[in-house]
Design an enzyme around this catalytic site. Structure first.
Site, PDB file in Angstrom:
ATOM      1  N   GLU A 270       0.971  -1.312   0.022  1.00  0.00           N
ATOM      2  CA  GLU A 270       0.054  -0.014  -0.107  1.00  0.00           C
ATOM      3  C   GLU A 270       0.953   1.377  -0.088  1.00  0.00           C
ATOM      4  O   GLU A 270       0.607   2.137  -0.792  1.00  0.00           O
ATOM      5  CB  GLU A 270      -1.052  -0.075   1.101  1.00  0.00           C
ATOM      6  CG  GLU A 270      -2.147  -1.269   1.342  1.00  0.00           C
ATOM      7  CD  GLU A 270      -2.723  -0.984   0.046  1.00  0.00           C
ATOM      8  OE1 GLU A 270      -3.051  -0.057  -0.627  1.00  0.00           O
ATOM      9  OE2 GLU A 270      -3.228  -2.116  -0.445  1.00  0.00           O
TER      10      GLU A 270
ATOM     11  N   ASP B 227       4.035  -4.343  -5.753  1.00  0.00           N
ATOM     12  CA  ASP B 227       4.544  -5.680  -5.274  1.00  0.00           C
ATOM     13  C   ASP B 227       5.948  -5.409  -5.054  1.00  0.00           C
ATOM     14  O   ASP B 227       6.545  -6.043  -4.214  1.00  0.00           O
ATOM     15  CB  ASP B 227       3.989  -6.826  -6.138  1.00  0.00           C
ATOM     16  CG  ASP B 227       2.480  -7.252  -5.798  1.00  0.00           C
ATOM     17  OD1 ASP B 227       1.943  -6.581  -4.627  1.00  0.00           O
ATOM     18  OD2 ASP B 227       1.943  -8.016  -6.801  1.00  0.00           O
TER      19      ASP B 227
END
Ligand SMILES: [Zn+2]
Length: 410
Positions: free
Chosen positions: A275, A356
């Site tokens: 995030e 990621d």
């Protein structure tokens, strides 16, 4: 036949057929044997359940889409738009209040039409697969709060747009653009502290191992946060998630309470690192800027069509008006919006991969990220092997196996 009506009908049919093909291909991919990466994580029983979940949701999506289309066509070709217009005009409210009334009635009808579907989805489908935690009282309160918020936030916005196009002549579109942009930014700014708490409870994460792990990670990537919040997601669903919201002093990192229960500290740090990666890689600013540009482009196009007689003829409207022009233009914009949406989704999938990668590089813990993704998909009954065409049309994230592959490839 009117050219505008023709374009909209073709677009609606095109989208329906395209989705039908994607759904067919997607269901056709379902295989009995579990992908190797998930051996030992998905038990065969739950894996079968995830496939049932996909089938049930696909069927439900179809019924909803066809029903909505039929209702729209009946209303449209039953001359519902001019009939409603005549009725609203009989009150002599004038262009702004009259326009607000016209739009409010249409939105209310749309909400009422979709209400039974939303009830069925929550209380029958999600219930059957063990996700639903929503009490009826929560469901009803959500409806009322949503309605109140739509009135409170939507009325000044729509009134402003109507007034600009009614009175500001050829300058209207960019006056409107500036006003709408400021308004949206303002709403986004207050959303985490003023709007979201209306629906959920946000409590600061309690002091402990998890909190210090998160704060020390945030510190290591120079991401200043004062606190991490826990949201009572379990009030509605046992599905789990995490997100980042707001900006400036109001920005917040939020973990669902359901997420904390299922994951180890390492996995939770990996999820939050992802995030924060969105923020660090400027994805949040990027989507804000694209949203603003798209809004400007739409308003610019709208300025050409809002008084175009053909647009009103398409909906059997004998009289032109700003409010009806706005609604009809939104329908004419559907095909263009569909393609813009596809581009945005493919951008989003790219950003997810980047986030990621950021998470894995900064935590130096690929295994936790992979474990977190695996657990999340099992828990949320995600489809492990979606068809590429279905992904292209519908996925904002790459499919989980592809994410795992990219992560492990470094
Ligand atoms: Zn993400």
């Amino acid at each position: 036949m009117n050219i505008i009506a023709f374009i909209i009908l073709i677009a609606l049919a095109f989208e329906l057929v395209l989705n039908g093909i994607a759904d067919y291909l997607n269901l056709d991919m379902l295989k009995d044997d579990l992908p190797r990466d998930f051996e030992g994580i998905y038990d065969p029983e739950r894996y079968r359940k995830s496939q049932d979940y996909l089938k049930v949701n696909t069927r439900f999506g179809w019924i909803t889409a066809v029903f909505n289309l039929v209702v729209l066509l009946l209303f449209w070709f039953g001359k519902g738009f001019p009939l409603l217009d005549d009725w609203v005009r009989s009150f002599n409210f004038g262009p702004i209040i009259g326009g607000l009334t016209y739009a409010a009635i249409l939105m209310l009808v749309k909400a009422l039409v979709s209400l039974p579907f939303s009830i069925y989805h929550t209380f029958v489908i999600e219930e059957r697969f063990g996700f639903n935690q929503t009490a009826w009282s929560t469901f009803l309160l959500d409806l009322l709060k949503g309605l109140g918020l739509a009135i409170l936030l939507g009325t000044p916005l729509l009134a402003g747009i109507l007034a600009f196009f009614e009175y500001a002549g050829s300058n209207a579109w960019w006056f409107c653009w500036i006003a709408v942009t400021l308004y949206m930014l303002g709403v986004q700014f207050i959303a985490p502290t003023w709007i979201m708490p209306l629906f959920n409870k946000f409590t600061p994460l309690e002091v402990g191992e998890l909190k210090s792990a998160i704060l020390s990670y945030a510190d290591s990537i120079k991401f200043p946060i004062e606190n991490v919040y826990v949201m009572d997601g379990s009030k509605r669903s046992s599905k789990s998630n995490a997100f980042f919201t707001g900006f400036g002093a109001h920005r917040r990192i939020v973990l669902f309470d359901t997420l904390i229960k299922q994951h180890t500290t390492g996995e939770l740090v990996a999820i939050l690192a992802h995030e924060m990666g969105h923020y660090k890689k400027k994805h949040i600013i990027q989507s804000l800027v694209i949203g603003i540009l798209q809004m400007g482009f739409m308003l610019f196009l709208l300025s050409f069509f809002i008084s175009y007689q053909g647009l009103f003829d398409a909906f059997y409207m004998p009289r032109t008006s700003v409010y009806a022009g706005l609604i009809f233009f939104a329908m004419l914009f559907l095909p263009l919006g569909f393609f813009i949406g596809l581009i945005m989704q493919s951008l989003s999938r790219r950003n997810e991969t980047e986030a990621d990668r950021f998470a894995v590089q900064t935590t130096r813990d690929a295994q936790s990220m992979v474990d977190a993704l695996k657990k999340l998909s099992v828990h949320n009954l995600s489809n492990l092997l979606p068809h590429p065409f279905y992904v292209f049309l519908n996925y904002s994230h790459p499919p989980v196996l592809q994410r795992i592959k990219t992560i492990l490839a470094g």
